[in-house]
Design an enzyme around this catalytic site. Structure first.
Site, PDB file in Angstrom:
ATOM      1  CD  GLU A  83     -53.125 -19.660   2.919  1.00  0.00           C
ATOM      2  OE1 GLU A  83     -53.172 -19.554   4.172  1.00  0.00           O
ATOM      3  OE2 GLU A  83     -53.359 -18.709   2.167  1.00  0.00           O
ATOM      4  CB  ILE A  91     -47.473 -23.077  -0.057  1.00  0.00           C
ATOM      5  CG1 ILE A  91     -48.106 -24.464  -0.174  1.00  0.00           C
ATOM      6  CG2 ILE A  91     -45.972 -23.156   0.194  1.00  0.00           C
ATOM      7  CD1 ILE A  91     -47.668 -25.246  -1.396  1.00  0.00           C
ATOM      8  N   PRO A  98     -48.414 -21.987   5.660  1.00  0.00           N
ATOM      9  CG  PRO A  98     -49.998 -20.299   5.980  1.00  0.00           C
ATOM     10  CD  PRO A  98     -48.930 -20.769   5.028  1.00  0.00           C
ATOM     11  CG  HIS A 126     -47.366 -11.153  -4.506  1.00  0.00           C
ATOM     12  ND1 HIS A 126     -47.113 -10.200  -3.547  1.00  0.00           N
ATOM     13  CD2 HIS A 126     -48.658 -11.518  -4.350  1.00  0.00           C
ATOM     14  CE1 HIS A 126     -48.217  -9.983  -2.840  1.00  0.00           C
ATOM     15  NE2 HIS A 126     -49.168 -10.777  -3.303  1.00  0.00           N
TER      16      HIS A 126
END
Ligand SMILES: Cc1ncc(C[n+]2csc(CCOP(=O)(O)OP(=O)(O)O)c2C)c(N)n1
Ligand SMILES: [Mg+2]
Length: 735
Positions: A465, A492, A494, A535
């Site tokens: 990412e 998100i 990283p 998730h």
């Protein structure tokens, strides 16, 4: 792949036959020495100025002068591209930076061309020379250098994409002067310690995969502050660790030797210019002035070790070399050094007289001063009447996001789309032979785009990412419009360094001389029945907290289309949050609004007008709040005014204020966990600025302060449900 190692006996010390060693003429050698000496003396001057409290920070390039000058002489300013790091003073001088400009940054002058007094000294940024604005995190420039090289190659292959659209076409392209060369090279440098950063390895992988013309220059002074290389790098040699990367040309060189360093750089540059792939130059250097002025290396390095380094001082050695070779005599050396001293004296005196920036300027250039995302430029009506065929009219959010991406890609050849799984099929021949239909994203939002626009415009990235956002930032700096996808908001993180310290800061820190209007599309949110912790995350307030980033969060198809088009055409970086639960919901479907439909940012939508209570929300809470409000009206006759913010930064304060003035009651509802969330800011502002209008406390409804669980019973208990909203609305209305 090729590897060249310098003879352990230094080129500088090989005596007589050195007239044109490494390709440097006598004049160039003299010039190299002048630049090296100048670089060292600027450091000395700055140290003095810091001690006199005339500048506020000092970071030296001492010991790194030879490799810097060599790189600067081998590469071309204003033609090649440069992502240097703080030790690259000599490189910058060799590329043409004036010492005066370096001192201007030290004093923090308004006229400092790198940042207008916003960044520390040695944070180079000189657009004309293609030296791209630099930050302080170690290694965060490397992925951008990859994107820069990719951008150059893209424009070289598609020169029409570089054209500026005619006047009247309003988008970011009007404000980007694109330049590119078919054989350009991107230089990026880092220290030995920085090679431990994950982003370094992501960049090496991307460079090798793309055979990109990038020269990685690791300036290995054996230390990262106090940490020696054998503790930093397994086996003690970065060259050894990277030697397995395919497509690279490798050099390992004594970076205190300008002749050997120049030769190494020339070979590296040639390899890159010929399109054979990236190059890696591992330069062994020294660090005679401690890490910075705040560090005293005598605390962790004994005198004997420091003395050994001193023997290799590049400035002294080059001077000796010039004398020994008869290129300059004592008089010549003295004369040159006097000239440099005189030049620096004038530069320091002038810089000390320079005016500081005015405090009123601090808010300038957080966002584009040229194209206002809230303006009427981005306010257009949907094109056609909804089709009479109601089935056709009912496009999902997923449909309209896909359609908007397709329309915009047709309109603007600078748009590239990449991310994890976004392509239809990386093995293109399967598509061509019609063996497969294609994937186009785990949620199929980019389905068909690679098929239609080709795999240089829509492609899968490695699972990395930081690399997605870092490469996009580099591309956008060159004038491309990357519309990248982060597969799940939960992953998100990283990329957070790239977003927080790079993407959002580039315009401001460079005083508006660089910008990177990237669009990051992110699938966000829960209510998935089984999404669980990883998730289902929200967390938008973490991003609305970042100056420099636009954040939007549509709740329905039409808004998604209109806001995405604005995101793509605007001149700022945008985080475009797409709620997974809303992708194919029956709520909020709409007819295709045509290829020009746009909604300005910062303009809320009144989903339902009311008189008794204002509910401010966005995203997947909108349909839930609407359900609750309708029930409340049916059962209690309470009329809720429901506001869908749509855009979270900027947000529509005027609509909130007007509504609260009417209803005198406000409830802020959001899916993220309650404490420290987005609603806290809205509630605080209402409490602060609308206090006199309130007949009740400002309330919030949000998720519990916990992670989202897998078992649906738990998920329901954690996330705000229509009944929670109903009860809170009722209680507040009756307060
Ligand atoms: C991501 C990050 N972590 C830590 C720091 C603090 N820091 C600044 S320079 C440095 C050491 C860098 O060493 P190296 O890469 O070898 O470069 P050198 O300074 O030796 O040239 C550290 C830890 C930082 N700037 N950024
Ligand atoms: Mg180091």
């Amino acid at each position: 792949m090729a590897t060249t190692k310098t003879d352990p006996k230094l080129a500088l010390s090989t005596g007589k036959k050195s007239k044109l060693q490494g390709g440097l003429s006598r004049e160039q050698l003299i010039e190299a020495y002048r630049l090296m000496y100048k670089s060292r003396r600027i450091d000395d001057r700055e140290i003095l100025l810091k001690r006199q409290q005339k500048i506020y920070f000092q970071m030296s390039g001492a010991g790194h002068e030879a490799i810097g000058v060599a790189a600067g002489l081998a590469l071309k300013p204003g033609y090649d591209w440069f992502y240097p790091y703080y030790r690259d003073r000599a490189l910058c001088l060799a590329l043409g930076v004036e010492p005066y400009n370096m001192f201007l940054q030290g004093v923090g002058a308004a006229d400092d061309p790198s940042s207008g007094g916003r960044q520390m000294p040695s944070h180079w940024s000189y657009p004309g020379l293609h030296i791209v604005t630099q930050s302080s995190p170690t290694g965060s420039q490397i992925l951008q250098a990859i994107g820069c090289a990719e951008g150059g190659r893209y424009f070289a292959r598609r020169p029409k994409a570089a054209e500026v659209p005619p006047p009247g076409v309003n988008d970011y392209r009007q404000f980007k002067n694109v330049s590119f060369q078919s054989d350009e090279v991107t230089y990026v440098s880092l220290g030995d310690g920085t090679s431990s950063e994950g982003e370094f390895w992501e960049a090496m992988n991307a460079a090798a995969l793309g055979k990109l013309p990038v020269i990685f220059c690791v300036q290995d002074n054996g230390y990262a502050i106090s940490v020696p290389v054998e503790v930093q790098t397994a086996g003690g040699s970065i060259s050894r660790l990277v030697s397995g990367f395919p497509n690279f040309h490798f050099e390992e060189v004594d970076g205190t030797d300008p002749v050997a360093s120049f030769a190494a750089f020339q070979r590296a540059a040639r390899y890159c210019r010929e399109g054979l792939g990236p190059a890696f130059v591992h330069a062994h250097v020294i660090r005679p002035y401690s890490h910075s002025l705040s560090d005293d290396e005598r605390l962790y390095r004994p005198e004997s070790e420091r003395e050994r380094d001193a023997q290799r001082d590049p400035v002294t050695r080059t001077q000796m070399y010039l004398l020994r070779e008869g290129i300059l005599d004592d008089k010549g050396i003295n004369q040159m050094e006097k000239e440099v001293e005189a030049e620096l004296q004038v530069a320091v005196d002038r810089a000390l007289e320079a005016l500081p920036p005015v405090p009123e300027s601090v808010m300038n250039y957080i966002y584009s001063p040229d194209l206002d995302v809230t303006s009427t430029v981005f306010d257009t009506a949907p094109a056609a009447e909804p089709s009479p065929d109601s089935k056709k009219a009912a496009k999902t959010m997923a449909d309209l996001i896909n359609a908007t991406l397709r329309d915009e890609m047709k309109r603007d050849e600078r748009i590239v789309i990449f991310g994890e799984d976004v392509a239809d099929c990386s093995r293109e021949e399967y598509l061509r032979q019609k063996l497969v239909k294609g994937k186009g994203g785990v949620f199929k939002l980019t389905f068909g785009l690679q098929n239609e626009f080709g795999n240089d415009r829509v492609f899968n990235s490695p699972l990395a990412e930081a690399a997605i956002v870092g490469r996009a930032t580099g591309m956008a700096t060159r004038g491309l419009k990357p519309v990248v996808e982060i597969q799940f908001f939960d992953y998100i993180w990283p990329a957070m360094m790239q977003i927080r310290d790079e993407l959002t800061t580039i315009r401001w820190r460079s005083n508006n001389t660089f910008s990177c209007p990237v669009v990051i599309r992110v699938a966000i949110g829960g209510y998935l029945t089984g999404g669980a912790i990883y998730h289902s995350q929200c967390g938008e307030s973490i991003f609305t907290h970042l100056p420099g980033l636009r954040v939007v969060f549509p709740s329905n198809s039409l808004d998604a289309a209109g806001l995405l088009r604005t995101a793509i055409r605007c001149d700022d970086p945008v985080l475009f949050l797409e709620h997974k639960r809303l992708y194919r919901e029956s709520y909020g479907r709409a007819a295709y609004p045509g290829p020009e439909y746009m909604i300005p940012f910062g303009k809320a939508k009144i989903v339902q007008p009311g008189t008794d209570l204002t509910v401010i929300t966005y995203g997947a809470v909108v349909p839930r709040a609407l359900q609750a409000a309708q029930k409340l009206e049916r059962e209690q006759g309470i009329k809720v005014e429901l506001i869908d913010l749509r855009s979270l930064n900027p947000f529509d304060w005027d609509t909130i204020a007007a509504s609260v003035a009417k209803t005198n009651r406000a409830l802020v509802a959001y899916e993220d966990s309650l404490s420290w969330g987005y609603g806290a800011e809205i509630a605080a502002r209402i409490g602060d600025q609308l206090f006199d209008q309130l007949d009740a406390p400002v309330r919030r409804v949000a998720a519990k302060d916990v992670f989202v669980a897998y078992q649906p019973i738990l998920e329901d208990a954690i996330l705000p449900q229509p009944n929670d909203l109903y009860l809170a609305m009722k209680e507040l209305a009756q307060y």
